[in-house]
Design an enzyme around this catalytic site. Sequence first.
Site, PDB file in Angstrom:
ATOM      1  N   ASN A   1      37.884  42.941  44.149  1.00 29.32           N
ATOM      2  CA  ASN A   1      39.178  42.266  44.024  1.00 29.32           C
ATOM      3  C   ASN A   1      39.184  41.521  42.686  1.00 29.32           C
ATOM      4  O   ASN A   1      38.565  40.471  42.560  1.00 29.32           O
ATOM      5  CB  ASN A   1      39.351  41.296  45.206  1.00 29.32           C
ATOM      6  CG  ASN A   1      40.620  40.474  45.100  1.00 29.32           C
ATOM      7  OD1 ASN A   1      41.500  40.770  44.282  1.00 29.32           O
ATOM      8  ND2 ASN A   1      40.722  39.447  45.918  1.00 29.32           N
TER       9      ASN A   1
ATOM     10  N   LYS B   1      41.583  40.020  41.303  1.00 23.26           N
ATOM     11  CA  LYS B   1      42.522  38.886  41.289  1.00 23.26           C
ATOM     12  C   LYS B   1      43.336  38.933  39.989  1.00 23.26           C
ATOM     13  O   LYS B   1      43.680  40.027  39.541  1.00 23.26           O
ATOM     14  CB  LYS B   1      41.767  37.565  41.468  1.00 23.26           C
ATOM     15  CG  LYS B   1      40.820  37.625  42.684  1.00 23.26           C
ATOM     16  CD  LYS B   1      40.202  36.331  43.053  1.00 23.26           C
ATOM     17  CE  LYS B   1      39.296  36.535  44.265  1.00 23.26           C
ATOM     18  NZ  LYS B   1      38.696  35.312  44.731  1.00 23.26           N
TER      19      LYS B   1
ATOM     20  N   HIS C   1      45.066  37.478  51.970  1.00 26.98           N
ATOM     21  CA  HIS C   1      43.952  36.843  51.267  1.00 26.98           C
ATOM     22  C   HIS C   1      44.159  35.329  51.289  1.00 26.98           C
ATOM     23  O   HIS C   1      45.290  34.850  51.183  1.00 26.98           O
ATOM     24  CB  HIS C   1      43.882  37.363  49.822  1.00 26.98           C
ATOM     25  CG  HIS C   1      42.617  36.927  49.139  1.00 26.98           C
ATOM     26  ND1 HIS C   1      42.455  35.667  48.633  1.00 26.98           N
ATOM     27  CD2 HIS C   1      41.447  37.579  48.916  1.00 26.98           C
ATOM     28  CE1 HIS C   1      41.232  35.562  48.116  1.00 26.98           C
ATOM     29  NE2 HIS C   1      40.602  36.714  48.283  1.00 26.98           N
TER      30      HIS C   1
ATOM     31  N   GLU D   1      43.822  33.099  49.172  1.00 29.91           N
ATOM     32  CA  GLU D   1      44.542  32.533  48.019  1.00 29.91           C
ATOM     33  C   GLU D   1      46.052  32.727  48.181  1.00 29.91           C
ATOM     34  O   GLU D   1      46.839  31.898  47.762  1.00 29.91           O
ATOM     35  CB  GLU D   1      44.025  33.168  46.715  1.00 29.91           C
ATOM     36  CG  GLU D   1      42.637  32.628  46.367  1.00 29.91           C
ATOM     37  CD  GLU D   1      41.738  33.593  45.626  1.00 29.91           C
ATOM     38  OE1 GLU D   1      42.225  34.564  45.034  1.00 29.91           O
ATOM     39  OE2 GLU D   1      40.508  33.360  45.654  1.00 29.91           O
TER      40      GLU D   1
ATOM     41  N   GLU E   1      36.445  36.338  55.323  1.00 29.70           N
ATOM     42  CA  GLU E   1      36.144  35.601  54.102  1.00 29.70           C
ATOM     43  C   GLU E   1      36.236  34.098  54.359  1.00 29.70           C
ATOM     44  O   GLU E   1      37.331  33.524  54.314  1.00 29.70           O
ATOM     45  CB  GLU E   1      37.155  35.970  53.014  1.00 29.70           C
ATOM     46  CG  GLU E   1      37.124  37.424  52.629  1.00 29.70           C
ATOM     47  CD  GLU E   1      37.574  37.614  51.185  1.00 29.70           C
ATOM     48  OE1 GLU E   1      36.787  38.141  50.405  1.00 29.70           O
ATOM     49  OE2 GLU E   1      38.700  37.216  50.849  1.00 29.70           O
TER      50      GLU E   1
ATOM     51  N   GLY F   1      34.336  32.335  45.604  1.00 25.73           N
ATOM     52  CA  GLY F   1      34.289  31.871  44.220  1.00 25.73           C
ATOM     53  C   GLY F   1      33.461  30.605  44.035  1.00 25.73           C
ATOM     54  O   GLY F   1      33.533  29.954  42.996  1.00 25.73           O
TER      55      GLY F   1
ATOM     56  N   SER G   1      31.442  35.313  47.549  1.00 19.84           N
ATOM     57  CA  SER G   1      30.256  35.246  46.683  1.00 19.84           C
ATOM     58  C   SER G   1      29.236  36.358  46.941  1.00 19.84           C
ATOM     59  O   SER G   1      28.029  36.142  46.844  1.00 19.84           O
ATOM     60  CB  SER G   1      29.595  33.865  46.777  1.00 19.84           C
ATOM     61  OG  SER G   1      30.510  32.865  46.377  1.00 19.84           O
TER      62      SER G   1
HETATM   63  P1  PGA Z   1      34.262  36.020  45.351  1.00 23.01           P
HETATM   64  O1  PGA Z   1      35.714  36.359  45.914  1.00 23.01           O
HETATM   65  O2  PGA Z   1      33.421  37.230  45.540  1.00 23.01           O
HETATM   66  O3  PGA Z   1      34.479  35.664  43.895  1.00 23.01           O
HETATM   67  O4  PGA Z   1      33.743  34.850  46.141  1.00 23.01           O
HETATM   68  C1  PGA Z   1      35.881  37.086  47.093  1.00 23.01           C
HETATM   69  C2  PGA Z   1      37.342  37.274  47.401  1.00 23.01           C
HETATM   70  O5  PGA Z   1      38.135  36.344  47.206  1.00 23.01           O
HETATM   71  O6  PGA Z   1      37.756  38.357  47.858  1.00 23.01           O
END
Ligand code: PGA
Length: 260
Positions: free
Chosen positions: A9, A11, A98, A100, A176, A182, A222
Site C-alpha cells: 500500500n 498510500k 483503511h 487512515e 491492522e 507506520g 510495520s
Molecule cells: P505500515 O502500513 O506497513 O507502514 O505500518 C501498513 C498499512 O497502513 O497498510
Amino acid sequence: MRKPVIIGNWKMNNGPDAANSFYEKLEKLIGKTEIDAVDWSIAAPFLSMVTLMQKGEDRLYIPLSAQNVNENESGAFTGEISVSMLQECGIEYTIIGHSERRQYFSETNEIVNKKLKALVNTFVSEEDYIIPVLAFGETEAEFDNNQTLEVVKTQLTEGLKDIKATDAQNIILAYEPIWAIGTGKTATPEQAQNVIKSAREIIKDIYDAETADTIRIQYGGSVNPNNVKELMAQPDIDGALVGGASLDPESFYKLITFNK
Ligand code: PGA
C-alpha cells in the site's frame, strides 16, 4: 489451503516518476523468479497506476489494487473514482476501510459496507471482478483498554452486513492494529495470530465454518522483510498489507518472495 496474499500500500507516495523507477528495479529483481505460491499486488496512487499499467503491456505485469473507491455508480462526486472505472482499467483488488480513511475521511462501518457491496456486485462478471480487501483494527487506546475483540466484532459485523457467505469467501480481510501502522511497532506474531484467529471465529458466527476456513485474513502494521516470515508462519495469517516497506523495490521483492 489458503494462498497468501501480499499487498503493498503506497498510500500517497511514489508519483509516476518514482513508480517508473520502482518498476524498472522490480522487473530486474523478479527476473525469472516464479511468484506462484503467493498472490501479490501494489496499491499505487491512481496516477502512478497508469505508469505501471502502460509498462505491463509487454513486460512484467504488476497486479494493481486501488486504495479506495466510491460506493456510488457514477455522477457528481468530485474527486472520486467508481467501481466501473476500476474494472475498466483491470484493477484486481481494492482496499476499503483503511484506518487512515476511517480517521481522516470519516469513513464509518456503514460507508465501508456500501463500498463492499458495490465491489461484490462485480463478482458476477468473470473477467472484471475486483477483490475487496476490508481493513479493520483497534486504536492504541482500545488496545490498552482490552477492547480489541469488541471493536473487531463490530467492524466485521457491520462491515459485512448483508453480504452472502459465498461472496464473503472471496473477500480478503486485513487486520491492522492502528498502533502498529507506520510506527515501527509490529504486533508480535502471537498477538496478530490471536486476534486473527478470533476474527475467524467471528466470521464463523456470522456465517459458517466453511466461510471462516476459506476467507483470507492478512496482517498489516510495520511488516518488513525481517519480520514477514515469522508472521506468515502463524496458522491463521494469510498474507500482509504493507505500507512503508513496500515503497522500496528491494524490500517489496523480499516480501513477495518471503517463502523462497
Ligand atoms: P505500515 O502500513 O506497513 O507502514 O505500518 C501498513 C498499512 O497502513 O497498510
